[in-house]
Enzyme design. Structure first.
Site, PDB file in Angstrom:
ATOM      1  CB  THR A 350     -29.738 -38.300   4.824  1.00  0.00           C
ATOM      2  OG1 THR A 350     -30.140 -37.227   3.966  1.00  0.00           O
ATOM      3  CG2 THR A 350     -29.173 -37.749   6.113  1.00  0.00           C
ATOM      4  CB  CYS A 351     -31.755 -42.438   2.320  1.00  0.00           C
ATOM      5  SG  CYS A 351     -30.591 -43.722   2.592  1.00  0.00           S
ATOM      6  CG  ASP A 352     -34.629 -36.204   2.255  1.00  0.00           C
ATOM      7  OD1 ASP A 352     -35.592 -36.350   3.011  1.00  0.00           O
ATOM      8  OD2 ASP A 352     -34.606 -35.375   1.321  1.00  0.00           O
ATOM      9  N   GLY A 353     -33.608 -37.141  -0.968  1.00  0.00           N
ATOM     10  CA  GLY A 353     -33.262 -36.450  -2.216  1.00  0.00           C
ATOM     11  C   GLY A 353     -33.057 -34.952  -2.040  1.00  0.00           C
ATOM     12  CG  ASN A 393     -31.436 -41.438   6.755  1.00  0.00           C
ATOM     13  OD1 ASN A 393     -30.864 -41.272   5.684  1.00  0.00           O
ATOM     14  ND2 ASN A 393     -32.670 -41.866   6.809  1.00  0.00           N
TER      15      ASN A 393
END
Ligand SMILES: Cc1ncc(COP(=O)(O)O)c(C=O)c1O
Length: 412
Positions: A350-353, A393
């Protein structure tokens, strides 16, 4: 860190019930799951769950603690077939919501076999549970107790006490449970409210690696029993909660060691006045039954000061919530096993750090891994599919395939 020769820690044998669906081959569970994955090549990520292992774990616990009522903690894996199998074996259930109650009832559980084990519940949810016949509720606060008295009149209540979670890989923090003296006050008040003060529960922390950890809980439960005896109230039940482990990368003591230490503590504190026992295993029954197959999305090479990153199609938000803080470290195997290995950082898609699985644990994986290769996480049957119920996402919740013997029976 990888354990390529690992099996998922089950003693595979026919369960001996005589029912055809309960006969399984002599092959180890990991082999059955691997064959299924090789034959069916399901889209990844997915969880494959071996029902024979669940039955085996239930039987093991049944014989280790023969007089404890086993309430499966449905949250660990609410797969309907798991609930159905356990109900057929005579298990009871620990539920957290009306949704879990409906699931259990639909899959063969009776209302008497269900305990509502969540201390945080709306009055309307208590009323729904009561309507469906549930009569056993946990509490740890006055407002919740008042709600139970109003919405489930006459029900049995047990009070959750807070205990030290040292030794647990995933401790509960301070969210649940009260001190023993508060439990005495609440259970005394329960009687004044027309409820039946029934017992005490505690949870020693999930994936508890110290078999002696239950002693504090049993000692504190005894303190509550004594306090209530002072009001002429006889408590009946001690609920030992969850905490029994699955096999991740760290070695775990055998079940019999847990059972022996629990029995010793019960003898020490309760002697011949032994209470009714209840236990709420989640992870221990389903964890080792599952293999989660994921796929490499990208693998970046190590460059100078940059470490090698391998991004999988499975991450923190579609099944691997328990990698937070690298608390649960799954055993891994890959389609490139046998090739030379090197250090790797593993991350989700996903686009999550925060969607990084393992950065400091020290995993080493084959240097040849590249996009499209599979990666299996072993002993991943607990707290994976159940945590991936939102399509963050746009990544779909984790599908589960159940194997019964050598056959795939259902996909959920
Ligand atoms: C009240 C309660 N009982 C039992 C369990 C199951 O614990 P475990 O998976 O460690 O067996 C949990 C897990 O969160 C829980 O909250």
């Amino acid at each position: 860190m990888t354990d390529l020769s690992a099996t998922i820690g089950v003693t595979d044998r026919p369960s001996g019930t005589g029912a055809a669906r309960h006969l399984v081959s002599e092959r180890p569970a990991l082999e059955r799951i691997s064959d299924f994955l090789a034959r069916q090549t399901p889209a990844t990520p997915c969880l494959v769950l071996d029902l024979a292992t669940v039955r085996d774990r239930y039987a093991g616990l049944r014989s280790a603690l023969p007089d404890a009522r086993i309430h499966y903690a449905v949250k660990a894996n609410p797969e309907p077939q798991v609930v159905e199998e356990l109900a057929a074996l005579g298990a009871s259930f620990d539920v957290a919501s009306p949704g879990e109650i409906d699931l259990c009832l639909a899959r063969g559980a009776s209302p008497e076999s269900i305990s509502y084990g969540n201390t945080i519940k709306k009055r309307s949810d208590i009323a729904r549970a009561h309507d469906r016949g549930v009569r056993l509720f946990v509490t740890d606060s006055e407002p919740d107790l008042d709600n139970i008295a109003a919405a489930a009149p006459g029900a049995r209540v047990f009070c959750r006490i807070a205990v030290d979670n040292k030794g647990s890989r995933t401790p509960f923090g301070r969210k649940f449970g009260c001190p023993p003296e508060t439990a005495v006050r609440l259970l005394h008040r329960a009687r004044q409210l027309g409820l039946e003060p029934y017992g005490v529960s505690f949870h020693i922390g999930s994936q508890q690696l110290d078999p002696g950890a239950w002693e504090h809980g049993i000692a504190a439960a005894h303190e509550v029993f004594e306090g209530l005896a002072g009001y002429g109230i006889t408590m009946r039940m001690v609920n030992l909660g969850g905490g029994l482990p699955a096999a991740y990368t760290q070695p775990v003591p055998p079940l019999r060691e847990y059972a022996t230490r629990i029995e010793e503590a019960l003898d020490r504190y309760f002697g011949s006045d032994r209470p009714e026992l209840l236990i709420e295993p989640g992870r221990h029954l389903v964890g080792d039954a599952g293999v989660l197959r994921g796929e490499v999305v990208l693998a970046t090479p190590e460059t100078g000061s940059e470490r090698r990153w391998v991004y999988l199609d499975i991450g923190r938000y579609n099944g691997l919530a328990e990698t937070e803080g690298e608390a649960i470290t799954y055993r891994l195997r890959t389609s490139r096993d046998g090739d030379p290995t090197g250090p790797v950082v593993l991350a989700g898609p996903t686009c999550d750090g925060d969607d990084v699985l393992y950065e400091s644990t020290g995993y080493e994986l084959p240097m040849t891994l590249r996009a499209g290769d599979w990666v299996d996480l072993l002993s991943a049957g607990a707290y994976t599919a159940s945590y991936s119920s939102v399509g963050f996402n746009g990544f779909a919740p984790l599908p589960t395939y159940c194997l019964d013997g050598d056959e795939r029976t259902e996909r959920s």
